[in-house]
Design an enzyme around this catalytic site. Sequence first.
Site, mmCIF file in Angstrom:
data_model
loop_
_atom_site.group_PDB
_atom_site.id
_atom_site.type_symbol
_atom_site.label_atom_id
_atom_site.label_comp_id
_atom_site.label_asym_id
_atom_site.label_seq_id
_atom_site.Cartn_x
_atom_site.Cartn_y
_atom_site.Cartn_z
ATOM 1 N N HIS A 200 -32.105 36.654 32.459
ATOM 2 C CA HIS A 200 -31.536 35.301 32.435
ATOM 3 C C HIS A 200 -30.309 35.200 31.519
ATOM 4 O O HIS A 200 -29.555 34.252 31.605
ATOM 5 C CB HIS A 200 -32.592 34.251 32.092
ATOM 6 C CG HIS A 200 -32.930 34.151 30.643
ATOM 7 N ND1 HIS A 200 -33.847 34.955 30.027
ATOM 8 C CD2 HIS A 200 -32.458 33.332 29.676
ATOM 9 C CE1 HIS A 200 -33.925 34.629 28.760
ATOM 10 N NE2 HIS A 200 -33.094 33.646 28.502
ATOM 11 N N GLU A 238 -33.627 33.502 16.678
ATOM 12 C CA GLU A 238 -34.365 32.349 17.211
ATOM 13 C C GLU A 238 -35.108 31.664 16.081
ATOM 14 O O GLU A 238 -35.540 32.319 15.123
ATOM 15 C CB GLU A 238 -35.397 32.821 18.231
ATOM 16 C CG GLU A 238 -34.807 33.506 19.435
ATOM 17 C CD GLU A 238 -35.873 33.781 20.486
ATOM 18 O OE1 GLU A 238 -36.056 32.937 21.356
ATOM 19 O OE2 GLU A 238 -36.540 34.831 20.395
ATOM 20 N N HIS A 262 -31.877 41.751 27.243
ATOM 21 C CA HIS A 262 -30.846 40.773 26.873
ATOM 22 C C HIS A 262 -29.747 41.370 25.970
ATOM 23 O O HIS A 262 -28.559 41.207 26.220
ATOM 24 C CB HIS A 262 -31.464 39.578 26.150
ATOM 25 C CG HIS A 262 -32.600 38.949 26.904
ATOM 26 N ND1 HIS A 262 -32.615 38.876 28.275
ATOM 27 C CD2 HIS A 262 -33.745 38.346 26.488
ATOM 28 C CE1 HIS A 262 -33.727 38.268 28.662
ATOM 29 N NE2 HIS A 262 -34.431 37.947 27.608
HETATM 30 C C1 BG6 Z 1 -37.148 35.747 26.764
HETATM 31 C C2 BG6 Z 1 -38.099 36.274 25.726
HETATM 32 O O1 BG6 Z 1 -36.836 36.740 27.694
HETATM 33 O O2 BG6 Z 1 -35.967 35.304 26.113
HETATM 34 C C3 BG6 Z 1 -38.414 35.190 24.714
HETATM 35 O O3 BG6 Z 1 -39.287 36.715 26.363
HETATM 36 C C4 BG6 Z 1 -37.156 34.657 24.104
HETATM 37 O O4 BG6 Z 1 -39.280 35.696 23.701
HETATM 38 C C5 BG6 Z 1 -36.158 34.254 25.186
HETATM 39 O O5 BG6 Z 1 -37.487 33.537 23.315
HETATM 40 C C6 BG6 Z 1 -34.822 33.914 24.587
HETATM 41 O O6 BG6 Z 1 -34.018 33.322 25.555
HETATM 42 P P1 BG6 Z 1 -32.884 32.295 25.155
HETATM 43 O O7 BG6 Z 1 -32.214 31.969 26.446
HETATM 44 O O8 BG6 Z 1 -33.555 31.124 24.502
HETATM 45 O O9 BG6 Z 1 -31.999 33.027 24.205
#
Ligand code: BG6
EC number: 1.1.1.49
Length: 510
Positions: A200, A238, A262
């Site tokens: 994502h 985070e 990511h």
């Molecule tokens: C997810 C993880 O893929 O990405 C989560 O499993 C994490 O643990 C999240 O919190 C973070 O996504 P974003 O878009 O909030 O940076």
Amino acid sequence: MDGIVASASSEIQGAGLQPRRAPPCTFVVFGGGGDLTKRLLVPAIYNLACAGLLDDGFSIVAVDWAELSDDILRAQFHEALQDFVAKRGTAAAVLRDDIWRWLNTRVSYLRGSFEDPATFERLGARIGSGNAVFYLAVAARFFGTIVDRLGESHLTDEVGETYRRVIVEKPFGHDLNSARELNIRLLRTLRERQIYRIDHYLGKETVQNIMALRFSNGFFEPLWNRQNIDHVQITAAETVGVEKRGRFYEGTGALRDMVPNHLMQLLAMTAMEAPVSFDADAVRDEKSKVLKAIHCTGPEDVVRGQYGGGVLGGTPVRGYRDEPDVAPASRTETYVAMKLAIDNWRWAGVPFYLRTGKRLAVRKTEIAIHFRRAPYALFRDTPVDRLTPNIMTIHIQPTEGVTLQFGAKIPGPTVRLGGVRMKFDYSEWFSEGPSTGYETLIYDCLTGDATLFQRADNIEAGWRAVQPALDWGERTEAAPLCPYAAGSAGPIEADALLARDGRQWQDLAE
Ligand code: BG6
């Protein structure tokens, strides 16, 4: 990705290139009664409908085993959409009735087990012979089974111009071997071009913008190499803890959860060579090449941490071991920092430092490119004792934009330098409405553009890059787990990792 990306810039450039409407399709969501569907997929589909990008022949079939009905599911989607639009807090904070009516009639529920062939038989009758996307919004252990069953029921057969595509959510494997095995299993039923492995992060506008920034501007690219760049820092901090995902997270940890996917996407976008076109394979070839050139520098260059209790935003929060479904003596890391090297002509000798963690002081994802310092000689006989480092920071979230930091003369009779910043803020230039990040990804899958999805070799290259770090962490109980307080900037050992190289992390709070 052409359409949606181009529309973001058309406002400025007047290009006026409008994305076309996606072809008709049945959008089947396995796990359609779950959280991801309500929180992200349905709002994204609503946004696409508002933008006029969905055909009247679009429909959603939610497959799940919960005791639901069409009406209950529709009511749940309606509520989720109301919550979603309410968060906008603007004139768009009201659900569009015309769009909801359009969507409502196109949603249906199919109750069944993901393992039972009968579910797939009924699904086949529901879909008919048209285009279909199968979205696997389920626990990873079902990925293989669902695709096997889809194949056995001939639901993935493409006849004539019809397409059948499968979107696979994360986590894709839990290490290199399991990712390879899953690829092999899926490829027994599907052709590579039918598989859309989602990350994502690639749905985030600012991540896509890294390529635009690097390759549509003349002045960054000549500097983008080891002659001019000292090192790169990638941060995904985070403030949330593990929330209700303790069971999943215990067997996963920060390294697996965030780095091979990511953070590797951010790194690949930053470090890859220019592709010859935006063609999916051209982009994915370049990503693969750079990911394959990565290597972990050594066990001492990986720091694993775990949050203890602390205070976040003035509120006391508990430590990881006190979270629900977490073992009292858990050794799962909730933070990881590491140094990586990229062994190619562009990057040899330029360290890439990565860090990510939960329950840190702020939520912030960014890439900071630290340029080499200018020679000091000229300033030897002035009050200037050192030169301001030049840093270009790409802000991914929550603020979206780019900052350039450089030195300027402080007004006055003597030569004194101050560090100043020039900032581009996305929201000041573009008026795109808030999105879930899934709009582009869903639209691209419906239109057959796999550029923002991971090919089998990309996924494996991401895992291969971190496999030594996984092995070091797991083979020995001696691999230290460094505590840090919730609400802090992470373990002090992570600071030492950079200090050893005479460097320091960007301030999290800035
Ligand atoms: C997810 C993880 O893929 O990405 C989560 O499993 C994490 O643990 C999240 O919190 C973070 O996504 P974003 O878009 O909030 O940076």
